[in-house]
Write a protein that holds these residues in place. Structure first.
Motif, PDB file in Angstrom:
ATOM      1  N   ARG A 361     -37.561 -52.845  19.328  1.00  0.00           N
ATOM      2  CA  ARG A 361     -36.231 -52.377  20.199  1.00  0.00           C
ATOM      3  C   ARG A 361     -36.190 -51.039  20.176  1.00  0.00           C
ATOM      4  O   ARG A 361     -36.571 -50.222  19.246  1.00  0.00           O
ATOM      5  N   TRP A 363     -33.580 -49.490  18.916  1.00  0.00           N
ATOM      6  CA  TRP A 363     -32.964 -49.023  17.683  1.00  0.00           C
ATOM      7  C   TRP A 363     -33.969 -49.435  16.523  1.00  0.00           C
ATOM      8  O   TRP A 363     -33.606 -48.864  15.451  1.00  0.00           O
ATOM      9  N   HIS A 366     -37.446 -55.987  15.010  1.00  0.00           N
ATOM     10  CA  HIS A 366     -37.336 -57.284  13.798  1.00  0.00           C
ATOM     11  C   HIS A 366     -38.658 -57.957  13.936  1.00  0.00           C
ATOM     12  O   HIS A 366     -39.247 -58.255  14.821  1.00  0.00           O
ATOM     13  N   VAL A 382     -33.740 -50.801  11.148  1.00  0.00           N
ATOM     14  CA  VAL A 382     -33.128 -50.046  12.110  1.00  0.00           C
ATOM     15  C   VAL A 382     -33.203 -48.565  11.702  1.00  0.00           C
ATOM     16  O   VAL A 382     -33.140 -48.032  10.543  1.00  0.00           O
ATOM     17  N   THR A 388     -27.528 -51.358  16.709  1.00  0.00           N
ATOM     18  CA  THR A 388     -27.630 -52.361  17.499  1.00  0.00           C
ATOM     19  C   THR A 388     -26.448 -52.583  18.415  1.00  0.00           C
ATOM     20  O   THR A 388     -25.441 -51.881  18.152  1.00  0.00           O
ATOM     21  N   LYS A 433     -21.990 -55.637  14.796  1.00  0.00           N
ATOM     22  CA  LYS A 433     -23.058 -54.773  14.904  1.00  0.00           C
ATOM     23  C   LYS A 433     -23.560 -53.935  13.617  1.00  0.00           C
ATOM     24  O   LYS A 433     -22.797 -53.966  12.503  1.00  0.00           O
ATOM     25  N   ARG A 460     -23.057 -59.704  24.697  1.00  0.00           N
ATOM     26  CA  ARG A 460     -23.047 -58.179  24.340  1.00  0.00           C
ATOM     27  C   ARG A 460     -21.664 -57.774  24.608  1.00  0.00           C
ATOM     28  O   ARG A 460     -21.332 -57.715  25.939  1.00  0.00           O
ATOM     29  N   GLY A 467     -30.318 -55.045  24.079  1.00  0.00           N
ATOM     30  CA  GLY A 467     -29.593 -55.512  22.844  1.00  0.00           C
ATOM     31  C   GLY A 467     -30.349 -56.137  21.747  1.00  0.00           C
ATOM     32  O   GLY A 467     -31.589 -56.357  21.881  1.00  0.00           O
ATOM     33  N   TYR A 468     -29.495 -57.005  21.162  1.00  0.00           N
ATOM     34  CA  TYR A 468     -30.316 -57.666  19.941  1.00  0.00           C
ATOM     35  C   TYR A 468     -29.507 -59.014  19.581  1.00  0.00           C
ATOM     36  O   TYR A 468     -28.322 -58.592  19.364  1.00  0.00           O
TER      37      TYR A 468
END
Length: 468
Positions: A361, A363, A366, A382, A388, A433, A460, A467-468
């Protein structure tokens, strides 16, 4: 000045399970510690050039940007294709962008997923090709064949042009084995590498003459483009209307100004595990091993371990590839049939053909650790200064445990810091977040619990691109 144009699109299936739709081979480290994209750009070190211009699929944008950042590579722009439309439009986008910037550079068009082991000869061939490109020719690089390969197209050389090139007499589709043997024996044919060098203006002239519909669609796409961080976003509607065609069909087979420059530099498009085995360094038994591998009585095999010990006993000519979520075992002579496995996975709508267990991602990443009926465990990383998206879930709660670094957590109306070995609970429906305010990567273990744990249970509250 020479402007490299790196085509980093595509999502091939022939190197599954290493290559996936969302993480294809150009982003994987196959022959060195660098990825194929990074190797392609490093290969330019011996050539005077501008910062490269890249073209990739929109879904791969953060992978490309991260791999450039990791190697401190400057670039002239990253164009995002909302849909794939083949190489003729992709090159047109780069040419139009260059001309719109008030320049008319020589475009060195390279694929991001090729191996070239002799980089000195590659640089020499580019210098030879520049003479023809400056003269208005459209140059393609033809690979000196090392055998009767049926997986490549061929280029027949015509009359010599200067001391370093030949007129292109014709392009030939992938031949059968007997025809390929005849081509190689004649010494008049070269493999079609898919690499080119020409002035931006000359390419646009020829494209306009032979495929004005492609040129017009690309002009509209560029005219309606917008900037987003490192990326150039095309006018999506205009680009979707663009015809799909390769540069060979659209321009090179039609122009009267095509020149081929021979290249003998240990080139491969790494189109299969057998071709990857051929170009890789081998041990005394002819084996290529990557990762935690132990062999005995094993010969001429390709063995790749991503996360587990892989051992082989008494086998020859095998391909064994282990990833965190899949294992491939194939005879080295049958690796072209890996595509049939991928097609079956697609029919079953299995995630193993789309992405790896570890997902990148903007950021961080995962990685799935465990998956049960009412629980799901992931390892999150992260990056420093990243966070996130703010989000909430209607069907699941989450526990976060910090195992390395420092986390700044938004949980409902509260904001607080978590250090190593500290944890927190996020209730169903609570906006939340994770942010990394520190200088090192933040590692967390996330435990999801609930009666529905799929990724689409997400609202979101602020967008972060992905996003996640």
């Amino acid at each position: 000045m020479l402007l490299p144009v790196i085509m980093a699109g595509g999502s091939g299936s022939r190197l599954w399970p290493l290559s996936r739709t969302h993480y294809p081979k150009q982003f994987i480290s196959l022959t060195s510690d660098d990825t194929m994209l990074q190797e392609t750009i490093k290969r330019l070190d011996g050539i005077e050039h501008k910062s490269p211009f890249l073209i990739c699929n929109e879904e791969h944008r953060f992978i490309v940007a991260e791999q450039l950042r990791n190697n401190s590579i400057a670039h002239s722009g990253i164009v995002l294709e909302p849909v794939g439309r083949n190489t003729a439009p992709a090159i047109a986008l780069a040419a139009l962008q260059a001309v719109n910037d008030g320049d008319d550079p020589l475009l060195l068009v390279l694929a991001a997923d090729h191996v070239i082991k002799n980089e000195v000869r590659f640089a020499d061939a580019v210098e030879q090709a520049k003479v023809h490109a400056i003269d208005g020719k459209l140059v393609t690089f033809g690979i000196v064949p090392t055998g009767p390969e049926t997986g490549y197209g061929y280029i027949k050389q015509g009359n010599s042009v200067g001391r370093t090139g030949y007129d292109v007499e014709r392009f030939v589709e992938k031949p059968n084995l007997e025809t390929a043997k005849e081509y190689v024996a004649s010494e008049e044919y070269l493999w079609n590498s898919g690499m080119f060098l020409f002035k931006a203006s000359r390419y646009l002239e020829e494209l306009g003459a032979h495929r004005p519909d492609i040129l017009e669609a690309c002009k509209k796409s560029i005219a309606g483009c917008s900037s987003d961080l490192d990326f150039i976003r095309l006018d999506e509607e205009a680009f979707k209307a663009c015809p799909d065609d390769s540069v060979d069909y659209a321009v090179m087979e039609k122009t009267k100004d095509a020149v081929v420059v021979p290249l003998d530099a240990q080139w491969s498009d790494v189109g299969s595990f057998s071709s990857l085995w051929e170009v890789a360094d081998k041990d005394l038994n002819g084996n290529v091993a990557h990762g935690d591998v132990i062999t005995t009585g094993t010969n001429n095999s390709f063995i790749y371990s991503q996360s587990k010990l892989v051992s082989t006993v008494g086998v020859d000519d095998l391909v064994v590839v282990e990833t965190k979520d899949a294992v491939l075992v194939a005879h080295k002579d049958k690796v072209q049939d890996v595509k049939s496995i991928v097609n079956e996975l697609k029919k079953q709508d299995r995630n193993e053909c789309k992405q790896h267990r570890e997902v990148y991602r903007p950021w961080g990443s995962h990685d799935e650790i465990a998956d049960g009926k009412r629980f799901h465990v992931k390892h999150l990383i992260v990056k420093p200064g990243e966070s996130t998206a703010t989000q909430m879930h209607y069907h699941r709660a989450e526990h976060w445990v910090v195992v390395q670094g420092t986390a700044k957590v938004l949980n409902g109306e509260k904001s607080y810091i978590l250090s190593e070995n500290e944890s927190t609970y996020v209730a169903i429906g609570s906006p939340h977040k994770i942010e990394n305010p520190g200088k090192v990567d933040l590692h967390l273990i996330e435990v999801r619990t609930g009666n529905y744990l799929e990724e689409d249970d997400i609202v979101r509250i602020e967008e972060y691109g992905v996003g996640y």
